[in-house]
Design an enzyme around this catalytic site. Sequence first.
Site, PDB file in Angstrom:
ATOM      1  N   HIS A 265      84.710 106.977 -58.826  1.00 45.41           N
ATOM      2  CA  HIS A 265      84.179 105.708 -59.655  1.00 45.41           C
ATOM      3  C   HIS A 265      85.462 105.124 -59.904  1.00 45.41           C
ATOM      4  O   HIS A 265      85.937 104.133 -59.247  1.00 45.41           O
ATOM      5  CB  HIS A 265      83.443 106.142 -60.940  1.00 45.41           C
ATOM      6  CG  HIS A 265      82.626 104.987 -61.481  1.00 45.41           C
ATOM      7  ND1 HIS A 265      82.795 103.792 -60.951  1.00 45.41           N
ATOM      8  CD2 HIS A 265      82.148 104.988 -62.717  1.00 45.41           C
ATOM      9  CE1 HIS A 265      82.015 102.765 -62.068  1.00 45.41           C
ATOM     10  NE2 HIS A 265      81.747 103.543 -63.009  1.00 45.41           N
ATOM     11  N   HIS A 306      83.245  99.141 -49.217  1.00 44.78           N
ATOM     12  CA  HIS A 306      82.692  99.153 -50.585  1.00 44.78           C
ATOM     13  C   HIS A 306      81.233  99.730 -50.398  1.00 44.78           C
ATOM     14  O   HIS A 306      80.467  99.288 -49.510  1.00 44.78           O
ATOM     15  CB  HIS A 306      82.856  97.980 -51.478  1.00 44.78           C
ATOM     16  CG  HIS A 306      82.452  97.971 -52.580  1.00 44.78           C
ATOM     17  ND1 HIS A 306      81.361  98.219 -53.216  1.00 44.78           N
ATOM     18  CD2 HIS A 306      83.471  98.265 -53.837  1.00 44.78           C
ATOM     19  CE1 HIS A 306      81.364  98.227 -54.784  1.00 44.78           C
ATOM     20  NE2 HIS A 306      82.692  98.369 -55.115  1.00 44.78           N
ATOM     21  N   ASP A 364      89.920  97.393 -55.325  1.00 46.38           N
ATOM     22  CA  ASP A 364      91.129  98.541 -55.633  1.00 46.38           C
ATOM     23  C   ASP A 364      92.363  98.440 -54.772  1.00 46.38           C
ATOM     24  O   ASP A 364      93.214  98.760 -55.486  1.00 46.38           O
ATOM     25  CB  ASP A 364      90.290  99.928 -55.409  1.00 46.38           C
ATOM     26  CG  ASP A 364      88.874 100.030 -56.197  1.00 46.38           C
ATOM     27  OD1 ASP A 364      89.116  99.376 -57.327  1.00 46.38           O
ATOM     28  OD2 ASP A 364      88.062 100.264 -55.689  1.00 46.38           O
TER      29      ASP A 364
END
Length: 429
Positions: A265, A306, A364
């Site tokens: 996560h 993703h 990210d």
Amino acid sequence: MSDKTAKLSLPNGEELELTVLSPTMGKDVIDVRALGKAGYFTYDPGYVSTGACESKITFIDGGKGQLLYRGYPIEQLADQSNFEEVAYLLLNGELPNKEEYEAFVAKIHNHTMVHQQMMNFFNGFRRDAHPMAIMIAVVGALSAFYHDSLDINDPQHREISAMRLIAKVPTIAAMCYRYSVGHPFVYPNNDKSLAWNFLNMMFSQPTNDWEPDPILVKAMDRIFTLHADHEQNASTSTVRLAGSSGANPFAAIASGIACLWGPAHGGANEACLNMLREIGDVSRIPEFIARAKDKSDPFRLMGFGHRVYKNFDPRAKVMRESAYEVLELLGKHDDPTFKVALELEKIALEDPYFVEKKLYPNVDFYSGVILDAIGIPTNMFTVIFALARTVGWVSQWNEMIGEPSRKIGRPRQLYTGATERDYVEISKR
């Protein structure tokens, strides 16, 4: 909502009519609550096809690469707004006017300090403790210091708790870092923004007059804004589930931080940076690209693609711009890690394999590059994620508590264990 229905044929031959609900955006939802009365319930591991709540806060269309906060595109908010204004929007549903904005910021600034006794609380941790472990403990302990606003049924108590969490979590996050390196805690400056304050509380020293560069402040503000909320993800669902029992908001948010700590996560940007360091040099990129394409190799490229977005992550578009601004400011283009990152980005945007599978760089990838360039250690990456997401968690918690139909969360299960059997004395087993 709509008056459409769906019909379900049950194993006993009966036919059940289920209401179909129509959202303002997104796919229709079949209301399965009537199944329980008929003696059935659904099986959906990970709740990937289950709507556990009704919400007006955040909308995602993964196919279009769309993320909206209260209807506003994330790209517009990250470019034209700031984190404090976004926090007001998520909490209240509308953008503030000038007076509302100034009053809201003043309320936050009124709560940026933490109780002086909390300084002593930090001394109970080892210096090498993971910052997320400290965050979970300290945020949970806020209820022991601020127990004057824990009546969740009182709207004023909920507002005060929300302000305290939004204001104090950045201070606590910076304290976690300062404690780990043995530096004195830095008090917040209430004349500055939360992004400016966080960088100042992280890196300033009593021995100099250092101030964060405006480009770094803007980059940090964008990171906060882009991570502020993301619909019903694992940590947000955890906050809602914990809060559904009537737990105080500090405990509920601490549960969200604990969930976020999971590497699947909140640890993705840390994993991405570790991968870039493992590659080490641009010359080794083809080797790792080949491994990523090899189905028999467990290696996977972190920071690409993703689970929700089947197109370009809208947050990544914004972060890419900030990444280049930060690298330019700090002169990091010759750093081996960043050279690898830039070359990987180029390949991912051009290589037919990546384009076909839509493995675009995600948020990210770029946030990890930015945070590392600024000098933030990797074990603080998820802490910063938690800092930003606190706004979304509080907004989601507050929305849930205000629902007249609120119920304690109680998922069901598909039981596959032993059937009923009699106890046998230990001497006869």
